[in-house]
Motif scaffolding. Structure first.
Motif, PDB file in Angstrom:
ATOM      1  N   HIS A 352       0.806  -1.213   0.000  1.00  0.00           N
ATOM      2  CA  HIS A 352       0.000   0.000   0.000  1.00  0.00           C
ATOM      3  C   HIS A 352       0.839   1.263   0.000  1.00  0.00           C
ATOM      4  O   HIS A 352       0.624   2.127  -0.852  1.00  0.00           O
ATOM      5  N   HIS A 401      -6.937  -3.220   3.670  1.00  0.00           N
ATOM      6  CA  HIS A 401      -8.052  -3.116   2.729  1.00  0.00           C
ATOM      7  C   HIS A 401      -7.814  -4.004   1.501  1.00  0.00           C
ATOM      8  O   HIS A 401      -8.723  -4.244   0.731  1.00  0.00           O
ATOM      9  N   HIS A 402      -6.587  -4.479   1.317  1.00  0.00           N
ATOM     10  CA  HIS A 402      -6.336  -5.430   0.229  1.00  0.00           C
ATOM     11  C   HIS A 402      -6.730  -6.844   0.641  1.00  0.00           C
ATOM     12  O   HIS A 402      -6.682  -7.761  -0.181  1.00  0.00           O
TER      13      HIS A 402
HETATM   14 CU   LIG Z   1      -3.941  -0.047  -0.764  1.00  0.00          CU
END
Ligand SMILES: [Cu+2]
Ligand code: HEM
Length: 662
Positions: A352, A401-402
């Motif tokens: 990220h 969030h992945h």
């Molecule tokens: Cu991300």
């Protein structure tokens, strides 16, 4: 708190220095050809060693050997020794060895003066930040075009809903090469060329803090690129750019190329970021307060922090993958007490921040360009800088969030949904600063400005779809589809790559003293802008209609849309070709000189000749005012390049802020 950056002369008068050292014939001087020889020798040694290890049955007593094919040792050691051979062949260790046996070591500047100039200096390990910048620029263009060719191959396959060009296994290899090469090598597409070249000029320094580290950061990229490409010879890797276990542990030798190349690139960006951080903190000229730092430098140093903090986790993950595949560790093997979920966390803890490593420099470029072509101060300079710091900090709190779809504790979902949506606030700051600067401005529609404006258009689409994806219910539906694909291409290709071209058109006159052809530039811009959107906008719809990523077949009813996308993608490729032609034509053949300050910019880098003299500044300049005082009739000059002798520069630096600054 500035440091006089005139390199100290290291040796006494009796030492005639390296300039008088005897010249060896060209083929014995360390440069790219000796590096290749070193790499080949290194590879052979490593390969041999690996075979010996393997034939001695190391590890066969462990049960998980069967997970991977058993000849990983020779490949991994081959690569490792090839990297060392490459670096040694470049002469990176020479000064170190010299020092160890008590011989004098030239300081960077002397070494550069003693070495040969001309075109040859671009092919060797050089300690001049301006040469490294150009090396990076050429390198990045080559990497981008190569990865782009893989994208063309993907789109060629997707012209038909069923198998027609590549088998499914070759298709995923191509997707993997394209994605990994882009994500690995584009992470330094702005910091490499423009950060290295321009940051010292922008902060009033004669050099970077660690010239050798800077040069090394560049010279690791060609090996990483070649190692990644060589993966194709070893069966490629079928797991895309994310390398999820258990696929990565079980797959063919190509996975070793992936892990070695990605880990090496992690090292390269750590070195790159580290050098830039120290340079910005310690090498600012007197008067270059943090509140006067160009916004581009703010973006660069924020990105550098992300690189230095995130990449070690990537290296850790890659290293564990390699030992899983060779030394029979089982970090990521669920059946043996490891955890494939651990890999996902390690990867995205890097991954990220990586997407902000790709986004922030783009913002820096466009915010630097906007005031110049609107002739207005940057609206809310401090807000933009705060936004960049905010993005940097928050980047480390969103990675899960992945993993919304990967077995994350359901109670944690809202937490990461919240942090992800929070990050759109500082991003929004930066965006609004751009909009505020454009507000009621008389815009000069030059080529760099067009690219900067397109950046905002594209990034808005990428950003807004990102807010949707951070929403768990939406992500649950869209995950793994072409919707996600369209989203991140809008931010990276539509953001970063557009900003990269803005930077090329804006700063190449500075860096090479040569102007790129503006007519071709406009052609490049309009074709790229139109066909970029024609390629990626329909992919949102295609994704919503359920076409999955990384699969070479799709539903028949989506063929027309896919054909439209593929043809647009080829035309998009054509627009990049216009740039390459323009670049070669303008720098090699036409060579229209551009010596002064063609954009009438107040940037400190533009106050010296183009290209700048070897030392950047004859004397250490004293910075007098903020960088973006456009439109003020009595704005003081940005710096005094020839400060009076004997006046303490500190006195200058203490001078109160000018009225326009507050
Ligand atoms: Cu991300
Ligand atoms: C010439 C413009 C480009 C085109 C036409 C293009 C096209 C594509 C396509 C069609 C895919 C999906 C393949 C599939 O899932 O079946 C893909 C994947 C991907 N692309 Fe691009 N791309 C372009 C530029 C870029 C750039 C500039 C970047 C980043 C710097 C990038 C990064 C990626 C990544 C990370 C993936 C995912 C690979 C994976 O699933 O592991 N692409 N691209």
């Amino acid at each position: 708190m500035a440091i006089e950056t005139q390199p100290e002369r290291a040796h006494g008068a009796g030492d005639s220095g390296p300039a008088s050292r005897r010249r060896r014939p060209w083929w014995m001087r360390p440069a790219i050809h000796t590096a290749i020889v070193g790499a080949v020798i290194g590879y052979l040694i490593g390969h041999l060693l690996g075979n010996v290890l393997e034939s001695s049955n190391v590890g066969t007593e462990y049960p998980n050997l069967a997970l991977s094919d058993s000849s990983d040792w020779p490949i991994v050691l081959g690569y490792a020794f090839a990297i060392v051979g490459w670096v040694a062949g470049l002469g990176v260790f020479n000064d170190l060895l010299r020092q160890m046996i008590g011989k004098p070591v030239p300081v960077a500047r002397e070494a550069e003066e003693a070495a040969e100039g001309g075109i040859a200096k671009y092919f060797r390990f050089t300690l001049d930040h301006k040469v490294v910048g150009i090396q990076y620029l050429i390198g990045e263009i080559i990497y981008f075009c190569t990865a782009g060719l893989f994208a063309m191959a993907i789109r060629a396959e997707l012209l038909s809903p069923t198998y027609h060009l590549f088998s499914s296994s070759v298709y995923v290899q191509i997707v993997g090469e394209h994605g990994t090469m882009m994500m690995m090598l584009m992470s330094s597409v702005i910091l490499g060329p423009f950060g290295n070249y321009l940051v010292p000029l922008m902060i009033g320094s004669k050099r970077v803090a660690f010239p050798r580290i800077e040069a090394l950061s560049f010279w690791l990229t060609p090996v990483a690129f070649l190692i990644l490409l060589s993966g194709l010879l070893l069966g490629g890797f079928p797991f895309g750019w994310t390398g999820y276990a258990p696929l990565s542990i079980q797959s063919t030798l190509g996975a070793d190329s992936y892990a070695m190349a990605f880990g090496l690139m992690g090292l390269s960006i750590i070195l790159l970021g580290f050098n830039i951080i120290v340079t910005v903190i310690c090498y600012r000229a007197p008067g270059m307060r943090w509140s006067r730092l160009p916004i581009f430098v703010w973006a660069i140093i924020s990105t550098a922090f992300l690189m230095v903090l995130a990449a070690p986790v990537l290296i850790g993950g890659m290293y564990m993958m390699i030992t899983d595949r060779t030394a029979q560790t089982a970090f990521f093997v669920d059946t043996l007490g490891g955890s494939s979920y651990l890999y996902q966390n390690l990867f995205w803890f890097f991954g990220h921040p990586e997407v902000y490593i790709l986004a922030l420099p783009g913002f820096g470029v466009v915010l630097e360009i906007l005031p110049v072509f609107t002739r207005k101060p940057l609206f809310g300079y401090k807000v933009a800088a705060a936004g960049m710091i905010g993005v940097t900090l928050l980047s480390f709190f969103v990675w899960q969030h992945h993993l919304f779809m990967s077995g994350i504790n359901p109670d944690m979902r809202p937490v990461f949904m919240l942090t992800t949506e929070l990050i759109s606030i500082p991003t929004g700051f930066i965006f609004l600063v751009g909009m505020g600067t454009l507000w009621k401005a008389k815009i000069r529609f030059t080529v760099p400005m067009l690219f900067a404006l397109a950046f905002f258009f594209n990034f808005l689409i990428g950003g807004i779809t990102g807010v949707y994806l951070s929403d768990v219910p939406v992500d649950t539906t869209a995950h793994g589809s072409f919707f996600v694909m369209a989203h991140f291409h809008y931010t990276i290709m539509g953001g970063l790559i557009f900003a990269f071209f803005a930077a090329c058109y804006y700063w190449l006159p500075k860096m090479m003293g040569i102007r790129l052809n503006q007519t071709l530039g406009k052609w490049h811009f309009w074709t790229m802008f139109i066909f970029f959107n024609a390629t990626f906008l329909p992919l949102f719809a295609i994704g919503m209609a359920g076409q999955p990523r990384r699969v070479f077949e799709y539903a028949r009813n989506l063929e027309t849309l896919n054909d439209w996308v593929s043809i647009s993608a080829f035309l998009l490729g054509g627009s990049i070709l216009i740039f390459v032609i323009n670049f070669v034509w303008s720098t090699v053949f036409a060579r229209v000189r551009e010596e002064g300050n063609p954009w009438q910019s107040r940037g400190l880098e533009w106050q010296v000749s183009s290209p700048p003299p070897p030392d950047n500044f004859a004397r250490v300049p004293v910075v007098l005012s903020a960088p973006y005082l456009y439109g003020f009739k009595d704005a003081p000059p940005v710096a005094d390049l020839n400060p009076p002798v004997g006046v303490l520069s500190a006195a200058y630096a203490q001078a109160p802020a000018t009225e326009a600054e507050v």
